[in-house]
Write an enzyme that holds these catalytic residues in place. Structure first.
Site, PDB file in Angstrom:
ATOM      1  CB  SER A   1      -0.927   0.003   1.208  1.00 26.07           C
ATOM      2  OG  SER A   1      -0.195  -0.159   2.403  1.00 26.07           O
TER       3      SER A   1
ATOM      4  CG  HIS B   1      -3.781  -0.597  -1.793  1.00 23.35           C
ATOM      5  ND1 HIS B   1      -4.019   0.756  -1.783  1.00 23.35           N
ATOM      6  CD2 HIS B   1      -3.699  -0.985  -0.488  1.00 23.35           C
ATOM      7  CE1 HIS B   1      -4.061   1.179  -0.533  1.00 23.35           C
ATOM      8  NE2 HIS B   1      -3.868   0.138   0.270  1.00 23.35           N
TER       9      HIS B   1
ATOM     10  CE  LYS C   1      -7.286   0.276   0.925  1.00 20.11           C
ATOM     11  NZ  LYS C   1      -7.332   1.334   1.914  1.00 20.11           N
TER      12      LYS C   1
HETATM   13  C1  LIG Z   1      -3.425  -3.605   2.365  1.00 21.32           C
HETATM   14  C2  LIG Z   1      -4.616  -3.186   3.168  1.00 21.32           C
HETATM   15  N1  LIG Z   1      -5.342  -4.127   3.799  1.00 21.32           N
HETATM   16  C3  LIG Z   1      -6.424  -3.804   4.538  1.00 21.32           C
HETATM   17  C4  LIG Z   1      -6.815  -2.504   4.679  1.00 21.32           C
HETATM   18  C5  LIG Z   1      -8.000  -2.176   5.543  1.00 21.32           C
HETATM   19  O1  LIG Z   1      -9.087  -1.863   4.764  1.00 21.32           O
HETATM   20  P1  LIG Z   1     -10.295  -0.950   5.267  1.00 21.32           P
HETATM   21  O2  LIG Z   1      -9.972   0.447   4.893  1.00 21.32           O
HETATM   22  O3  LIG Z   1     -11.452  -1.493   4.495  1.00 21.32           O
HETATM   23  O4  LIG Z   1     -10.434  -1.154   6.732  1.00 21.32           O
HETATM   24  C6  LIG Z   1      -6.119  -1.498   4.032  1.00 21.32           C
HETATM   25  C7  LIG Z   1      -6.562  -0.092   4.137  1.00 21.32           C
HETATM   26  O5  LIG Z   1      -5.921   0.792   4.531  1.00 21.32           O
HETATM   27  C8  LIG Z   1      -4.972  -1.842   3.270  1.00 21.32           C
HETATM   28  O6  LIG Z   1      -4.242  -0.893   2.681  1.00 21.32           O
END
Ligand SMILES: Cc1ncc(COP(=O)(O)O)c(C=O)c1O
Length: 400
Positions: free
Chosen positions: A188, A216, A247
């Protein structure tokens, strides 16, 4: 001194001066209030700025069909389900969304959680038990790390993208014990792609199970935005595919897709699902419509990659270190944390919003600014952003 200051527990808060110092010298870059919807441009302090920090890769949070679906669901179901999925909080729209998601990522079944963070907590803590192992890339997302901490398994980490190190980790583990390799499909902050074909090969060799976090990568990788597992053609070898709606899908929420039995197990043992209220219908309906738009309107994915290539090539030409990014997440290495703060503030003054990434999220001296492209950006906006990046980069001597 207020009496509160004497509490040993609160002492650390009263001594937490970094933020106060940044606020005082005008370089505090967090919690910036946005006064508009988050599209290619946003309004901050009454001024239009270009948004290069949004994760709405396909721009679907403003797509008319997605907005309309959310409005309809709001009228039909109201604002909340007032309960957990497990008991009174499952709606038909959740089930419809689960079917569509399973089809998208080519798995038999999916289950929806209220956020992606809760999804990772739920999957890992329910699947990995005492005497079992979790093997993580060092730069995996915090929600994977937290899920691992909640499980009773032993956590091992390997150096970012270093598959020799991953193999060393696997080699010493008992062959017949449960082993989960959990990895971000797209990292990310760095924009790197996970080398999934090699990871699944190693998993097969050492009898391990693979889970990929497509947060992502959904809407970004694969012919229709199905994610990295489908992009690499290894969806059959990845046992659990998780993703978020926060996202590319223009909403909020998360899911995991897997075999029927695995989904059944997770949805009956995940405490982050059972003991938390379910995803409100407008969010579920928005995500559902976004999946449909994404598969029916490939122009958004094409536009995203056009923008990504334009920005990346220009940044490289200017001499910025883009950290080997291969995706719409493009970091620029700026060195000290202070540079990241200065870049953020100066760019905002020049009309561009970017996100700073500092230690401990990255090593000391390895601070980044993180740019993310979306399908909503025009060529003119990208060129305008590049001009501001060039000016600011030269001013702070990040480039010559
Ligand atoms: C790689 C990754 N996994 C999980 C999440 C968590 O997702 P959410 O925003 O739906 O809680 C994020 C979000 O920031 C992320 O970047």
């Amino acid at each position: 001194m207020t009496p509160q200051k004497k509490h040993p527990l609160l002492e650390k808060a009263y001594q937490f001066n970094t933020v106060r110092e940044l606020r005082e010298n005008g370089t505090y870059p967090y919690f910036r209030p946005i006064e508009s919807g988050v599209g290619a441009e946003v309004t901050i302090q009454g001024k239009q700025v270009l948004m290069l920090g949004s994760n709405s890769y396909l721009g679907l949070n403003h797509h008319p069909r997605v907005i309309e679906a959310a409005k309809r669901a709001l009228d039909t179901y109201g604002t909340s389900c007032a309960g957990s999925r497990f008991l009174n909080g499952t709606l038909d729209v959740h089930l419809e969304l689960e079917e569509e998601l399973a089809k998208l990522v080519k798995k038999p079944r999916a289950v929806v959680f209220s956020t992606g963070f809760l999804t990772n907590l739920g999957i890992i803590s329910s699947m990995v038990g005492r005497g079992e192992f979790i093997i993580l890339d060092k730069l995996n997302h915090a929600s994977i790390i937290e899920g691992s901490r909640l499980s009773f398994g032993k956590v091992l980490k390997y150096r970012h993208l270093d598959l020799k190190h991953l193999e060393e980790r696997l080699f010493w583990l008992p062959p017949n014990k449960g082993k989960l390799i959990a990895v971000d499909g797209i990292f990310s902050m760095e924009g790197h792609l996970a080398p999934l074909p090699r990871i699944v090969e190693l998993a097969e060799k050492y009898n391990a199970t693979v889970m990929v976090d497509e947060a992502h990568a959904l809407g970004v990788m694969g012919p229709r935005g199905e994610g990295t597992a489908v992009h690499f053609g290894v969806e059959d070898k990845v046992s659990m595919i998780m993703g978020t709606f926060s996202k590319s899908l223009g909403s909020i929420g998360g899911f995991v897709a897997a075999d029927d039995e695995v989904v059944d197990y997770i949805q009956h043992l995940s405490r982050s699902m059972i003991f938390s209220a379910s995803l409100p219908a407008p969010n579920a309906a928005a995500a559902l419509e976004a999946v449909r738009v994404m598969t029916e309107e490939p122009e958004h994915l094409d536009r995203l990659w056009h923008n990504t290539r334009r920005m990346k090539a220009a940044l490289d030409d200017l001499g910025f270190d883009t950290y080997g990014s291969e995706t719409p997440v493009i970091p620029i290495l700026v060195g000290e944390d202070e540079n990241a703060f200065m870049m953020t503030i100066k760019l905002q003054e020049r009309g561009v919003f970017i996100n700073p990434v500092i230690s401990p999220a990255v090593p000391q001296g390895g601070a980044l600014i993180r740019i993310s492209l979306t399908a909503a950006h025009s060529d003119e906006q990208i060129d305008r952003a590049l001009e501001a990046l060039e000016q600011t980069g030269r001013e702070l001597e990040i480039i010559n």
